[in-house]
Motif scaffolding. Structure first.
Motif, short mmCIF file in Angstrom:
data_model
loop_
_atom_site.label_atom_id
_atom_site.label_comp_id
_atom_site.label_asym_id
_atom_site.label_seq_id
_atom_site.Cartn_x
_atom_site.Cartn_y
_atom_site.Cartn_z
N GLY A 1 0.82 -1.20 0.00
CA GLY A 1 0.00 0.00 0.00
C GLY A 1 0.86 1.25 0.00
N ASN A 2 0.28 2.36 -0.50
CA ASN A 2 1.01 3.61 -0.64
C ASN A 2 0.32 4.76 0.10
OD1 ASN A 2 3.16 2.82 -2.40
ND2 ASN A 2 1.69 2.75 -4.10
N ARG A 3 1.09 5.82 0.29
CA ARG A 3 0.58 7.05 0.88
C ARG A 3 -0.16 7.91 -0.13
NH1 ARG A 3 5.24 10.52 3.15
NH2 ARG A 3 5.20 8.84 4.69
N ASN A 4 0.40 8.03 -1.33
CA ASN A 4 -0.06 9.07 -2.25
C ASN A 4 -0.68 8.59 -3.55
OD1 ASN A 4 0.92 11.45 -0.73
ND2 ASN A 4 2.94 10.57 -1.12
N TRP A 5 -0.56 7.30 -3.87
CA TRP A 5 -1.15 6.81 -5.10
C TRP A 5 -1.42 5.32 -5.00
CZ3 TRP A 5 -3.70 9.86 -7.92
CH2 TRP A 5 -4.15 9.49 -9.19
N HIS A 6 -2.19 4.83 -5.91
CA HIS A 6 -2.65 3.45 -5.89
C HIS A 6 -1.50 2.46 -6.13
CE1 HIS A 6 -6.61 5.28 -6.06
NE2 HIS A 6 -6.18 6.01 -7.08
N PRO A 7 -1.54 1.32 -5.39
CA PRO A 7 -2.55 0.91 -4.41
C PRO A 7 -2.39 1.69 -3.11
CG PRO A 7 -0.78 -0.69 -4.47
CD PRO A 7 -0.48 0.30 -5.55
N MET A 8 -3.49 2.24 -2.61
CA MET A 8 -3.46 3.06 -1.41
C MET A 8 -3.40 2.18 -0.16
SD MET A 8 -3.47 6.11 -2.66
CE MET A 8 -3.82 7.17 -1.26
N ALA A 9 -2.84 2.75 0.90
CA ALA A 9 -2.72 2.01 2.16
C ALA A 9 -4.08 1.55 2.67
CB ALA A 9 -2.02 2.88 3.20
N GLU A 10 -5.10 2.42 2.51
CA GLU A 10 -6.43 2.06 2.99
C GLU A 10 -6.96 0.81 2.30
OE1 GLU A 10 -6.42 6.67 2.85
OE2 GLU A 10 -5.33 4.99 1.96
N ASP A 11 -6.70 0.71 1.00
CA ASP A 11 -7.17 -0.45 0.25
C ASP A 11 -6.43 -1.71 0.69
OD1 ASP A 11 -8.89 1.21 -1.19
OD2 ASP A 11 -7.36 1.61 -2.71
N ALA A 12 -5.14 -1.58 0.95
CA ALA A 12 -4.38 -2.75 1.40
C ALA A 12 -4.87 -3.23 2.75
CB ALA A 12 -2.89 -2.39 1.47
N VAL A 13 -5.14 -2.29 3.67
CA VAL A 13 -5.62 -2.69 5.00
C VAL A 13 -7.02 -3.28 4.91
CG1 VAL A 13 -6.24 -1.81 7.30
CG2 VAL A 13 -4.12 -1.07 6.20
N ALA A 14 -7.86 -2.75 4.03
CA ALA A 14 -9.19 -3.34 3.84
C ALA A 14 -9.07 -4.78 3.35
CB ALA A 14 -9.99 -2.50 2.85
#
Length: 341
Positions: free
Chosen positions: A77-90
């Motif tokens: 997951g990333n801070r600023n662009w896809h894949p975003m951290a939120e998506d990875a944690v989900a």
């Protein structure tokens, strides 16, 4: 302790021309960066087709860790662009992960290099209620594998030159106020610039080099705000004025060859040196070195099997957090926030 996964948490980068501007706006949101500076940096990305190498390099590094027989599933997951951290944690939550380690792709302290990754973790957990517990791994700027990888990179770069050279270490500049806000002097080791200087000293010592320089690059803030100096291109000018005929630049502040390396060093700094008739070589970053994958597995083993903390400096061990809580008072505070008691 038992962990179910590893989250590989990075900065992020655009994957095509249409991604560049929204990516940059994510990076500088709330920082007062003038639009003309964004225009300039956007042109740098477009020079490479609007694609940053950072996502590819991260995926290659993750594959290298897996190839070592790493047992935990790795999410990216990333801070600023896809894949975003939120998506990875989900996705981690959906997969039943309850407790995970987090590897941030920065070796250092400071707000952008460390504390902002804590904020990324907090943001991701706020977006994913009842998500997994996330334990961030420590800073690793003084790890012997990190230092030896850079030392070998300098050796290889120097071997391409025909004559004597000056060794110049470089790292991303930050506002002077932000660097000073990284912790009180009594807590030596928190401040980003101190860690950069120490990592540079360790690499130079391994090489047996006693005279070298530490400079900065890639500043992006308003021109009226003082940032760490000198700039690497200005420093090349100064070296030329002193009669230096060759330079090896070691990007000690970076773990991979992302845009600040391939543009600011491989393009701008190299071009300036060649204009001046100087030989120029740039040392490799650790990302593609097998020792980098080994370093990650060692940091994980500190938590999973009680492996010893390996470090070469006397600086405090910092950066390890749980669910984004600060690892120590005042550590890596952003300059524009009031200090906490």
């Amino acid at each position: 302790m038992s962990f179910d996964a590893l989250l590989w948490l990075s900065f992020g980068g655009p994957e095509g021309p249409e991604d560049v501007r929204p990516f940059l706006e994510n990076v500088v949101r709330g920082r007062g960066v003038p639009p003309e500076r964004l225009d300039e940096v956007e042109a740098h990305y477009q020079h490479f087709g609007g694609v940053s190498p950072i996502n590819r390099l991260n995926l290659e590094a993750i594959d290298a860790v897996r190839a070592r027989g790493f047992e935990l599933p790795i999410y990216f997951g990333n801070r600023n662009w896809h894949p975003m951290a939120e998506d990875a944690v989900a996705q981690m939550k959906a997969d039943g992960v309850r407790r995970a380690l987090v590897f941030p792709t920065s070796a250092y302290g400071g707000y952008s290099a460390c504390r902002q990754y804590d904020e990324d973790i907090v943001r991701a957990l706020q977006a994913v209620p009842d998500g997994p517990e996330l334990v961030k791994l420590r800073q690793f700027f003084d790890h012997p594998l990190f230092i030896s990888s850079f030392a070998d990179g300098v050796r290889a770069a120097a071997a391409t030159l025909s004559g004597p050279y000056r060794l110049v270490f470089t790292a991303h500049s930050v506002p002077v106020s932000a660097d000073k806000a990284a912790g009180p002097p009594a807590e030596g080791g928190y401040r980003y610039s101190r860690q950069i200087v120490e990592a540079s000293r360790l690499v130079a010592a391994e090489l047996g080099i006693t005279e070298y320089d530490v400079v900065w690059q890639s500043r992006s803030g308003p021109p009226q705000i003082p940032w760490l100096e000198p700039d690497v291109v200005d420093h090349i000018d100064a070296l030329h004025a002193k009669g230096v005929t060759g330079v090896v630049v070691c990007p000690i502040g970076f773990v991979s060859d992302h845009l600040e390396v391939v543009w600011d060093l491989d393009t701008e700094a190299r071009d300036r040196a060649l204009e001046l008739g100087m030989e120029f070589a740039r040392a490799a970053t650790p990302n593609g070195d097998p020792r980098f994958a080994e370093l990650v597995t060692e940091l994980v083993a500190e938590h999973t099997s009680g492996a010893p903390v390996r470090k070469l400096s006397s600086f405090v061990v910092a950066g390890c957090t749980v669910n984004g809580a600060p690892c120590a008072p005042l550590c890596c505070e952003p300059a524009n926030r009031p200090a906490r008691a």
